[in-house]
Scaffold this active site. Structure first.
Site, PDB file in Angstrom:
ATOM      1  N   HIS A  83       0.841  -1.191   0.000  1.00  0.00           N
ATOM      2  CA  HIS A  83       0.000   0.000   0.000  1.00  0.00           C
ATOM      3  C   HIS A  83       0.878   1.243   0.000  1.00  0.00           C
ATOM      4  CE1 HIS A  83      -3.791   2.163   0.743  1.00  0.00           C
ATOM      5  NE2 HIS A  83      -2.990   3.048   1.304  1.00  0.00           N
ATOM      6  N   ASP A 162     -15.019   2.071   6.093  1.00  0.00           N
ATOM      7  CA  ASP A 162     -13.998   2.981   5.560  1.00  0.00           C
ATOM      8  C   ASP A 162     -14.551   3.781   4.396  1.00  0.00           C
ATOM      9  OD1 ASP A 162     -11.244   4.033   5.381  1.00  0.00           O
ATOM     10  OD2 ASP A 162     -11.344   3.101   3.407  1.00  0.00           O
ATOM     11  N   ARG A 169     -14.622  12.177   5.686  1.00  0.00           N
ATOM     12  CA  ARG A 169     -13.365  12.865   6.037  1.00  0.00           C
ATOM     13  C   ARG A 169     -12.910  13.750   4.892  1.00  0.00           C
ATOM     14  NH1 ARG A 169      -9.645   8.126   6.673  1.00  0.00           N
ATOM     15  NH2 ARG A 169      -8.038   9.718   6.801  1.00  0.00           N
ATOM     16  N   SER A 184      -7.660   3.418   8.464  1.00  0.00           N
ATOM     17  CA  SER A 184      -8.271   3.262   7.133  1.00  0.00           C
ATOM     18  C   SER A 184      -7.427   2.291   6.286  1.00  0.00           C
ATOM     19  CB  SER A 184      -8.349   4.643   6.472  1.00  0.00           C
ATOM     20  OG  SER A 184      -8.504   4.554   5.093  1.00  0.00           O
ATOM     21  N   LYS A 188      -8.214  -2.117   5.630  1.00  0.00           N
ATOM     22  CA  LYS A 188      -8.396  -2.680   4.285  1.00  0.00           C
ATOM     23  C   LYS A 188      -7.430  -3.828   4.044  1.00  0.00           C
ATOM     24  CE  LYS A 188      -8.377   1.571   2.634  1.00  0.00           C
ATOM     25  NZ  LYS A 188      -8.595   2.872   2.061  1.00  0.00           N
TER      26      LYS A 188
HETATM   27  N1  URA Z   1      -5.287   6.194   1.910  1.00  0.00           N
HETATM   28  C1  URA Z   1      -6.263   5.458   2.527  1.00  0.00           C
HETATM   29  O1  URA Z   1      -6.552   4.335   2.131  1.00  0.00           O
HETATM   30  N2  URA Z   1      -6.872   6.001   3.598  1.00  0.00           N
HETATM   31  C2  URA Z   1      -6.591   7.227   4.073  1.00  0.00           C
HETATM   32  O2  URA Z   1      -7.177   7.640   5.043  1.00  0.00           O
HETATM   33  C3  URA Z   1      -5.589   7.983   3.415  1.00  0.00           C
HETATM   34  C4  URA Z   1      -4.945   7.426   2.332  1.00  0.00           C
END
Ligand code: URA
Length: 453
Positions: A83, A162, A169, A184, A188
């Site tokens: 990620h 999320d 947000r 967040s 995931k």
């Molecule tokens: N990427 C994400 O998946 N979540 C966030 O809150 C910020 C960047």
């Protein structure tokens, strides 16, 4: 009986919330009994007061458990994921997923779309005609089992909390909060079942974390969550002051990723891809030795020369021929991935060349001075690319896959006055109005600084 107004007040006053309170907030928000206005107030309270490590871990678990949780059981093999916290010109996923899979470590990658100045992997893949990013969990499981890799959109049944909270947000200035980003991202990864996780935490003008210190704090909390939940996790901290590589915009970035897959490409992009891949090979258990992991990643981008094929540097734009210059294991794996998900690289090249044939030529942005390029602001370049049509400013805006910016110079390069700094590829869907081009040029002027030699 819990009351949201009391929990908002407690967080606003800097108190710690318990595991059961955090779980209750997430469950009730997803169920629709806590309205957006209260959730937004709570997110803002978290933004200002923060959360400790325990609260952040509870929030991550509560979010992950708001939907399905995938489990992988490939015999003898760990499934890994990576990620990046987002940036401009970051096409590393297109390179490292096939690269790592070509070294024998399976990768199941859930990706997102771009928003604002940052690009998203799904938009880049959708530049390849036919490429299907909507895989069910079952399709994903089958494909990773069969060919060792898949890249897909996160299904709606994974982490619904999320999706809802991130949207909120985004419109209430609560994105760049360390506990909210950490929960967040990690919720995931946990829900997608990743057994090994590599995080690329960016800092700089183009990233959510503007300083290295904040990026370090975010990396540490995400590492603690991953390791705390039994997932082998590693993190890199990398700069995003200027765009990564030389291409910003979806089809331009696919072409640049292909260059790297074929053993070439810009040095900064190639280096971070090797670093990420080496870390993924380590969390995937391919080797415990950093040097060996690096060597494996380098080998995956090396291969035999293909006689007769060429990459021509034709000014003003780079013309990359369809045939690979080198047939590397990673490039072969990329082609397997594209075919498995219904994409056609022939159609991709056809479209890119068709654009040029139909007279949609890039506009050159010339250097206003002679000197050394001292700043090339990633956020501004990302904003300019978005205005050209390459990105979206709201979640529903359309994206033109062929719009974007091809850089010719990076920080530290010298330039003559009037020399092209970059080529702007305009949206082919509508003529770009003069007024919009004026705004793009204003943003670009603001993106660059020179040192006069
Ligand atoms: N990427 C994400 O998946 N979540 C966030 O809150 C910020 C960047």
């Amino acid at each position: 009986m819990l009351r949201m107004s009391e929990l908002i007040e407690r967080k606003r006053n800097g108190n710690k919330l318990s595991a059961s309170e955090i779980r209750w907030i997430i469950q009730e928000y997803v169920a629709g009994t806590i309205p957006d206005c209260q959730m937004a107030a709570w997110a803002m309270a978290v933004f200002f007061q923060g959360m400790n490590a325990e609260e952040t871990m509870e929030l991550t678990m509560a979010m992950a458990q708001s939907g399905d949780i995938l489990e992988w059981s490939l015999k003898d093999k760990l499934v890994v994921d990576k990620h990046s916290t987002g940036g401009v010109g970051d096409k590393t996923t297109l390179v490292v997923v096939p690269l790592v899979a070509s070294c024998g470590v399976p990768v199941a990658k859930m990706s997102g779309r771009g928003l604002g100045h940052t690009g998203g992997t799904l938009d880049k893949l959708l530049a390849i005609p036919g490429f299907n990013v909507e895989l069910s969990s079952e399709d994903m499981r089958r494909q990773v089992g069969d060919i060792g890799l898949a890249i897909a959109a996160q299904s709606a049944s994974l982490v619904p909390a999320d999706k809802k909270l991130y949207g909120l947000r985004d419109v209430t200035a609560c994105v760049d909060s360390i506990p909210l980003i950490a929960s967040s991202v990690m919720s995931k990864k946990i829900a997608a079942g990743a057994q090994g996780i590599v995080l690329d935490v960016k800092y700089g003008s183009g990233a959510f974390m503007t300083t290295r210190d904040r990026a370090q704090q975010l990396a540490e909390i995400m590492l603690a969550i991953g390791e705390g939940l039994g997932r082998s996790t590693r993190a890199l901290i990398s700069p995003m002051e200027e765009p990564l590589g030389m291409a910003v915009g979806n089809s331009l970035e696919v072409m640049e990723a292909i260059e790297v897959l074929q053993g070439g490409g810009p040095k900064d992009l190639r280096e971070i891809c090797i670093e990420l891949a080496a870390n993924m090979l380590m969390v995937g258990g391919r080797t415990g030795n950093e040097r060996e992991a690096q060597a494996l990643a380098v080998q995956g981008l090396q291969g035999s020369n293909m006689p007769g094929a060429s990459v021509q540097e034709g000014f003003p734009q780079k013309v990359i021929t369809q045939e690979p210059t080198r047939s590397t294991p990673a490039w072969q794996m990329f082609q397997t991935l594209v075919a498995a998900q219904g994409g056609s690289l022939d159609a991709f090249w056809e479209e890119v060349q068709g654009q040029r044939r139909h007279g949609i030529e890039p506009v050159l942005f010339l250097s206003p001075a002679k000197g050394t390029l001292a700043r090339l602001d990633a956020r501004r370049i990302g904003q300019a690319a978005m205005l050209l049509g390459a990105g979206r400013d709201t979640q529903d805006s359309p994206v033109d896959v062929h719009a974007g910016i091809q850089l010719y110079k990076k920080c530290g390069d010298t330039t003559e006055k009037g020399e092209p700094l970059m080529a702007l590829y305009l949206s082919s869907q509508e003529p770009t109005p003069q007024e919009k081009m004026g705004r793009v040029c204003e943003v670009l002027k603001d993106a660059i600084d020179f040192r006069i030699n």
